[in-house]
Design a protein around this motif. Sequence first.
Motif, PDB file in Angstrom:
ATOM      1  N   GLU A  93       0.822  -1.207   0.000  1.00 50.50           N
ATOM      2  CA  GLU A  93       0.000   0.000   0.000  1.00 50.50           C
ATOM      3  C   GLU A  93       0.857   1.258   0.000  1.00 50.50           C
ATOM      4  O   GLU A  93       0.382   2.326  -0.391  1.00 50.50           O
ATOM      5  N   PHE A  94       2.114   1.154   0.471  1.00 46.38           N
ATOM      6  CA  PHE A  94       2.936   2.359   0.554  1.00 46.38           C
ATOM      7  C   PHE A  94       4.377   2.198   0.055  1.00 46.38           C
ATOM      8  O   PHE A  94       5.119   3.181   0.004  1.00 46.38           O
ATOM      9  N   THR A  95       4.791   1.011  -0.327  1.00 49.21           N
ATOM     10  CA  THR A  95       6.140   0.850  -0.856  1.00 49.21           C
ATOM     11  C   THR A  95       6.153  -0.202  -1.946  1.00 49.21           C
ATOM     12  O   THR A  95       5.342  -1.119  -1.935  1.00 49.21           O
ATOM     13  N   TYR A  96       7.063  -0.041  -2.879  1.00 48.47           N
ATOM     14  CA  TYR A  96       7.246  -1.081  -3.890  1.00 48.47           C
ATOM     15  C   TYR A  96       8.696  -1.540  -3.935  1.00 48.47           C
ATOM     16  O   TYR A  96       9.196  -2.028  -4.940  1.00 48.47           O
ATOM     17  N   GLU A  97       9.369  -1.431  -2.795  1.00 44.47           N
ATOM     18  CA  GLU A  97      10.726  -1.963  -2.680  1.00 44.47           C
ATOM     19  C   GLU A  97      10.642  -3.491  -2.743  1.00 44.47           C
ATOM     20  O   GLU A  97       9.622  -4.083  -2.384  1.00 44.47           O
ATOM     21  N   PRO A  98      11.711  -4.140  -3.196  1.00 43.68           N
ATOM     22  CA  PRO A  98      11.674  -5.603  -3.319  1.00 43.68           C
ATOM     23  C   PRO A  98      11.387  -6.305  -1.989  1.00 43.68           C
ATOM     24  O   PRO A  98      11.926  -5.923  -0.950  1.00 43.68           O
ATOM     25  N   VAL A  99      10.535  -7.322  -2.057  1.00 42.29           N
ATOM     26  CA  VAL A  99      10.221  -8.168  -0.899  1.00 42.29           C
ATOM     27  C   VAL A  99      10.697  -9.576  -1.225  1.00 42.29           C
ATOM     28  O   VAL A  99      10.285 -10.161  -2.225  1.00 42.29           O
ATOM     29  N   LEU A 100      11.566 -10.096  -0.370  1.00 44.15           N
ATOM     30  CA  LEU A 100      12.097 -11.444  -0.526  1.00 44.15           C
ATOM     31  C   LEU A 100      11.515 -12.289   0.611  1.00 44.15           C
ATOM     32  O   LEU A 100      11.843 -12.064   1.767  1.00 44.15           O
ATOM     33  N   PHE A 101      10.608 -13.202   0.273  1.00 49.30           N
ATOM     34  CA  PHE A 101      10.058 -14.096   1.294  1.00 49.30           C
ATOM     35  C   PHE A 101      11.118 -15.114   1.689  1.00 49.30           C
ATOM     36  O   PHE A 101      11.803 -15.671   0.839  1.00 49.30           O
ATOM     37  N   LEU A 102      11.236 -15.347   2.987  1.00 47.33           N
ATOM     38  CA  LEU A 102      12.168 -16.326   3.535  1.00 47.33           C
ATOM     39  C   LEU A 102      11.346 -17.147   4.523  1.00 47.33           C
ATOM     40  O   LEU A 102      11.007 -16.665   5.594  1.00 47.33           O
ATOM     41  N   SER A 103      10.972 -18.371   4.127  1.00 40.54           N
ATOM     42  CA  SER A 103       9.984 -19.088   4.913  1.00 40.54           C
ATOM     43  C   SER A 103      10.239 -20.590   4.955  1.00 40.54           C
ATOM     44  O   SER A 103      10.807 -21.159   4.028  1.00 40.54           O
ATOM     45  N   ALA A 104       9.764 -21.206   6.025  1.00 45.92           N
ATOM     46  CA  ALA A 104       9.805 -22.662   6.141  1.00 45.92           C
ATOM     47  C   ALA A 104       8.689 -23.299   5.306  1.00 45.92           C
ATOM     48  O   ALA A 104       8.715 -24.496   5.046  1.00 45.92           O
ATOM     49  N   LYS A 105       7.731 -22.501   4.871  1.00 54.19           N
ATOM     50  CA  LYS A 105       6.630 -23.015   4.047  1.00 54.19           C
ATOM     51  C   LYS A 105       7.161 -23.234   2.640  1.00 54.19           C
ATOM     52  O   LYS A 105       7.537 -22.292   1.965  1.00 54.19           O
ATOM     53  N   GLU A 106       7.182 -24.510   2.236  1.00 55.19           N
ATOM     54  CA  GLU A 106       7.798 -24.819   0.940  1.00 55.19           C
ATOM     55  C   GLU A 106       6.818 -25.358  -0.095  1.00 55.19           C
ATOM     56  O   GLU A 106       7.226 -25.772  -1.171  1.00 55.19           O
ATOM     57  N   GLU A 107       5.533 -25.306   0.209  1.00 56.47           N
ATOM     58  CA  GLU A 107       4.533 -25.757  -0.757  1.00 56.47           C
ATOM     59  C   GLU A 107       4.479 -24.801  -1.941  1.00 56.47           C
ATOM     60  O   GLU A 107       4.621 -23.586  -1.777  1.00 56.47           O
ATOM     61  N   GLU A 108       4.243 -25.350  -3.116  1.00 58.40           N
ATOM     62  CA  GLU A 108       4.165 -24.520  -4.318  1.00 58.40           C
ATOM     63  C   GLU A 108       3.078 -23.454  -4.180  1.00 58.40           C
ATOM     64  O   GLU A 108       3.256 -22.319  -4.617  1.00 58.40           O
ATOM     65  N   THR A 109       1.950 -23.795  -3.553  1.00 53.92           N
ATOM     66  CA  THR A 109       0.859 -22.828  -3.404  1.00 53.92           C
ATOM     67  C   THR A 109       1.290 -21.622  -2.567  1.00 53.92           C
ATOM     68  O   THR A 109       0.883 -20.495  -2.856  1.00 53.92           O
ATOM     69  N   ASP A 110       2.114 -21.856  -1.536  1.00 58.13           N
ATOM     70  CA  ASP A 110       2.619 -20.745  -0.719  1.00 58.13           C
ATOM     71  C   ASP A 110       3.537 -19.845  -1.543  1.00 58.13           C
ATOM     72  O   ASP A 110       3.461 -18.619  -1.464  1.00 58.13           O
ATOM     73  N   LYS A 111       4.408 -20.461  -2.341  1.00 59.60           N
ATOM     74  CA  LYS A 111       5.315 -19.682  -3.192  1.00 59.60           C
ATOM     75  C   LYS A 111       4.537 -18.857  -4.198  1.00 59.60           C
ATOM     76  O   LYS A 111       4.812 -17.671  -4.396  1.00 59.60           O
ATOM     77  N   ILE A 112       3.544 -19.482  -4.834  1.00 60.69           N
ATOM     78  CA  ILE A 112       2.732 -18.778  -5.830  1.00 60.69           C
ATOM     79  C   ILE A 112       1.964 -17.627  -5.181  1.00 60.69           C
ATOM     80  O   ILE A 112       1.908 -16.522  -5.717  1.00 60.69           O
ATOM     81  N   LEU A 113       1.396 -17.879  -4.008  1.00 56.55           N
ATOM     82  CA  LEU A 113       0.671 -16.826  -3.297  1.00 56.55           C
ATOM     83  C   LEU A 113       1.612 -15.679  -2.951  1.00 56.55           C
ATOM     84  O   LEU A 113       1.295 -14.508  -3.187  1.00 56.55           O
ATOM     85  N   GLY A 114       2.777 -15.996  -2.409  1.00 54.76           N
ATOM     86  CA  GLY A 114       3.746 -14.961  -2.029  1.00 54.76           C
ATOM     87  C   GLY A 114       4.169 -14.100  -3.203  1.00 54.76           C
ATOM     88  O   GLY A 114       4.224 -12.874  -3.107  1.00 54.76           O
ATOM     89  N   LEU A 115       4.458 -14.741  -4.314  1.00 55.46           N
ATOM     90  CA  LEU A 115       4.865 -13.990  -5.509  1.00 55.46           C
ATOM     91  C   LEU A 115       3.678 -13.255  -6.122  1.00 55.46           C
ATOM     92  O   LEU A 115       3.828 -12.153  -6.657  1.00 55.46           O
ATOM     93  N   GLY A 116       2.502 -13.846  -6.004  1.00 54.28           N
ATOM     94  CA  GLY A 116       1.306 -13.250  -6.593  1.00 54.28           C
ATOM     95  C   GLY A 116       0.818 -12.003  -5.874  1.00 54.28           C
ATOM     96  O   GLY A 116       0.200 -11.137  -6.481  1.00 54.28           O
ATOM     97  N   ILE A 117       1.065 -11.890  -4.586  1.00 56.66           N
ATOM     98  CA  ILE A 117       0.584 -10.723  -3.835  1.00 56.66           C
ATOM     99  C   ILE A 117       1.596  -9.588  -3.797  1.00 56.66           C
ATOM    100  O   ILE A 117       1.365  -8.576  -3.161  1.00 56.66           O
ATOM    101  N   GLY A 118       2.738  -9.784  -4.453  1.00 53.97           N
ATOM    102  CA  GLY A 118       3.692  -8.677  -4.510  1.00 53.97           C
ATOM    103  C   GLY A 118       5.104  -9.017  -4.078  1.00 53.97           C
ATOM    104  O   GLY A 118       5.968  -8.148  -4.073  1.00 53.97           O
ATOM    105  N   GLY A 119       5.348 -10.277  -3.706  1.00 50.68           N
ATOM    106  CA  GLY A 119       6.718 -10.671  -3.377  1.00 50.68           C
ATOM    107  C   GLY A 119       7.563 -10.734  -4.638  1.00 50.68           C
ATOM    108  O   GLY A 119       7.047 -11.001  -5.725  1.00 50.68           O
ATOM    109  N   ASP A 120       8.844 -10.485  -4.504  1.00 51.16           N
ATOM    110  CA  ASP A 120       9.744 -10.485  -5.657  1.00 51.16           C
ATOM    111  C   ASP A 120      10.594 -11.747  -5.740  1.00 51.16           C
ATOM    112  O   ASP A 120      11.159 -12.036  -6.793  1.00 51.16           O
TER     113      ASP A 120
END
Length: 180
Positions: free
Chosen positions: A80-107
């Motif tokens: 809502e206020f920044t478009y700096e790169p977001v790098l998710f670092l997570s123990a969640k390794e399911e493809e759906t989590d990765k797709i969701l993370g990248l789909g909502i604005g993660g880089d």
Amino acid sequence: MEQNNYSSSYHNKILIIDDERELCGLLQVYLAKEGFHSVYTAHTGKDGIQRCREVQPDIIILDIMLPDIDGFEVCRKLREFTYEPVLFLSAKEEETDKILGLGIGGDDYITKPFSLKEVTFRIRAQLRRKQYMERDFLSQIMKFDNIAINGQAKEVTKDGQPVDLTAKEFQILTLLARHP
């Protein structure tokens, strides 16, 4: 929330939002050895959002499983206020989590356990990409009829009057303007 400043050729600010304090400390030490200037941490989603507003980092490393707000929601709020790169670092390794993370604005998305060297290179790659984009974008003011987009000031005007946009709206508008 802690801050460590390190002298180096990298003057980029990095914000790590992760509830694992030991992991944050490890990343801070390793990134310092790799020459990054400022590394900030937050251990909850709410603190991470506030810290992001305060320090205006150049890149954000974000865990998904936070104690108050999950990282996906934090990412949505950050967009809502920044478009700096977001790098998710997570123990969640399911493809759906990765797709969701990248789909909502993660880089980018890295699963735990991870290589510190890989994280560092992914940070550098995102910062390099950001630098290239900013260099090209900041050098111009785009005009379309009665609309002007000033990339350096991150402002949009219509008929000379400022237009209030969220960071994501500004990002979308500039993307469309660059590819009419």
